[in-house]
Design an enzyme around this catalytic site. Sequence first.
Site, PDB file in Angstrom:
ATOM      1  N   ASP A 157      -7.961  -4.502   8.448  1.00 29.60           N
ATOM      2  CA  ASP A 157      -7.285  -3.693   8.247  1.00 29.60           C
ATOM      3  C   ASP A 157      -7.341  -3.874   6.629  1.00 29.60           C
ATOM      4  OD1 ASP A 157      -5.706  -4.960   7.913  1.00 29.60           O
ATOM      5  OD2 ASP A 157      -3.698  -3.825   8.684  1.00 29.60           O
TER       6      ASP A 157
ATOM      7  N   GLU B 211       0.577  -0.988   0.453  1.00 25.47           N
ATOM      8  CA  GLU B 211      -0.214  -0.008   0.198  1.00 25.47           C
ATOM      9  C   GLU B 211       0.916   0.772   0.557  1.00 25.47           C
ATOM     10  OE1 GLU B 211      -3.741  -1.687   2.264  1.00 25.47           O
ATOM     11  OE2 GLU B 211      -1.822  -0.735   3.150  1.00 25.47           O
TER      12      GLU B 211
END
Lengths: 349, 349
Positions: free
Chosen positions: A236, A65
Amino acid sequence: MTVPPSELAYVPFVSVENMMRLTHHVGIETFLKELAAFIEADFKRWPDFDKTPRVAAHVPGGVIELMPTADKTLYSFKYVNGHPKNTKTGHQTVTAFGVLSEVLNGYPVLLSEMTVLTALRTAATSALAATYLAPRDAATMAMIGNGAQCEFQAMAFRALCGINTLRLYDIDARATEKASRNLTAQGFEVVACTSAERAVEGADVITTCTADKQYATILTDNMVGAGQHINAIGGDCPGKTELHRDILLRSDIFVEYPEQTRIEGEIQSLDKDHPVTELWQVMRGEAAGRRDQRQVTLFDSVGFAIEDFSALRYVREKVNGTAFSQPLDLLADPDDPRDLFGMLVRSVA
Amino acid sequence: MTVPPSELAYVPFVSVENMMRLTHHVGIETFLKELAAFIEADFKRWPDFDKTPRVAAHVPGGVIELMPTADKTLYSFKYVNGHPKNTKTGHQTVTAFGVLSEVLNGYPVLLSEMTVLTALRTAATSALAATYLAPRDAATMAMIGNGAQCEFQAMAFRALCGINTLRLYDIDARATEKASRNLTAQGFEVVACTSAERAVEGADVITTCTADKQYATILTDNMVGAGQHINAIGGDCPGKTELHRDILLRSDIFVEYPEQTRIEGEIQSLDKDHPVTELWQVMRGEAAGRRDQRQVTLFDSVGFAIEDFSALRYVREKVNGTAFSQPLDLLADPDDPRDLFGMLVRSVA
């Protein structure tokens, strides 16, 4: 080279070793408190930031990410991976580094390791949220999932909330042993538990921080009682949750950035318009945090770019003028900015 | 620290100085040719990549972008800013750095400066496209905009297309002087021109590489004749174009990644469904490049993440086992991956 790089070429770099030295220099709990203050200050000016859900590349075995944000003065991004099976080959589940830049000219002003720093900022954010959401005088925390993040959470909850008793559980008993050893050495009262059900008994706060990338039910509905605060940090990414849906339905849910949390957090299993409260509004006094002692509060934390921005801003301030950073020749800086090619040609010794 | 960081903690770093040393070690034109071959190989397996338009933060005075992509094995991203007014304060308009990582575990395997490397990869991509699109036996190139990118373009067009005569123009005569000096020293036939109209006379290829962030008309319709190839690399963000719309309407337009080019490229001024050809399809023989000698071809280049991926992959291969990189202590690597906290505590000397 015929001439050494100019000042503009160098970006201060904080290595893992220097981050650890800085943490000890400041003191772990002081670091967490000061970092939480930076995070709180930035959350209180939430509308000043450019915000976007992180850019996730879902790759085989995990996710990589990029998490950018900016205000009018500074820009930051973090690179972070999450590969739950990494520990089997001796790698970290999460590694990270980040950069802080000047908006005015786009030049990076700090490159820092963020594996250690992310653990610290995640813990600081959780404990900061708990100062608004946990029951008053909370003394005991259950921690389900005793991996790399566990001890940092405990240190932050003691530093910010005064919690000193921990009830630990992990499906891997060796993880609990590891965390018990580390946290006992830090002066905590530690109770190693043989089940999640045991761990939550009498806890004021329940922290879930497991790492499996799948729908899991770490907490079932009967395990959560009136008045508890749940600090859920392991869910998450899409497909990764920790709590039974029924818990969500009877909790008041607090989130960092709804646009991201609805994709990645526990609330991915709820309707898209299920009401949630944004933490920054609580901090600004524009929304209520905990209202009474019977309310179940849930911080559905997935981690947001502004927390990394605050962490980099804090580290930059701390390392400025110290030996905790080293200059990195990262940026080309020709005498004449338009003469990059000339610089290259003249660089032959 | 009690023990030095392990092998896993280190990421090879290529500084600006080492990138310049590597470039000279290989030879600039050889570097450009080899780099173009890596780019071509990756374009030919275009469907293998995860592709997304870059993530742009439009900040006062410029833009800061993150450009990620990945195949099944490697992930890369580039950080790059574009601040046209930077040169007034002695800064570069564009600075960049990038990272290559293993998809399998998310660990970075290369951190590299990319200010110099971006100039090289942009030039390599332009010249590579021209091998498919420029008129056969092209010998003369007009270059409008003689800033930092100019000479790199010239070197790549000589290395890949055999172009040795350059007609230069810039609104700032000092930029033209700088480029003339550099390129004459590299053995080019250089004609410094006093207007864009003069520069394009008799040119087989027209390269536009200006940096102003505004709608500009560097080329008007009457300046482009039958058979020319236009290599437009300066229009690369919303509101920044270089060509009159009428040129676009009578050109066959080739692009890297339409989803990004329609936002950022010259074609932002056209209808959303205006036909364009993707360069990778030309390289694979699935679409025609130049079909005849009267056709006007336009490479509307904005730069795409796969070019950076190729460049980092090339640099990684080149620096492997050499002294052109240095190990950077970027990743925390505890003995027990779950014991990050223990590593931190034990790091006190």
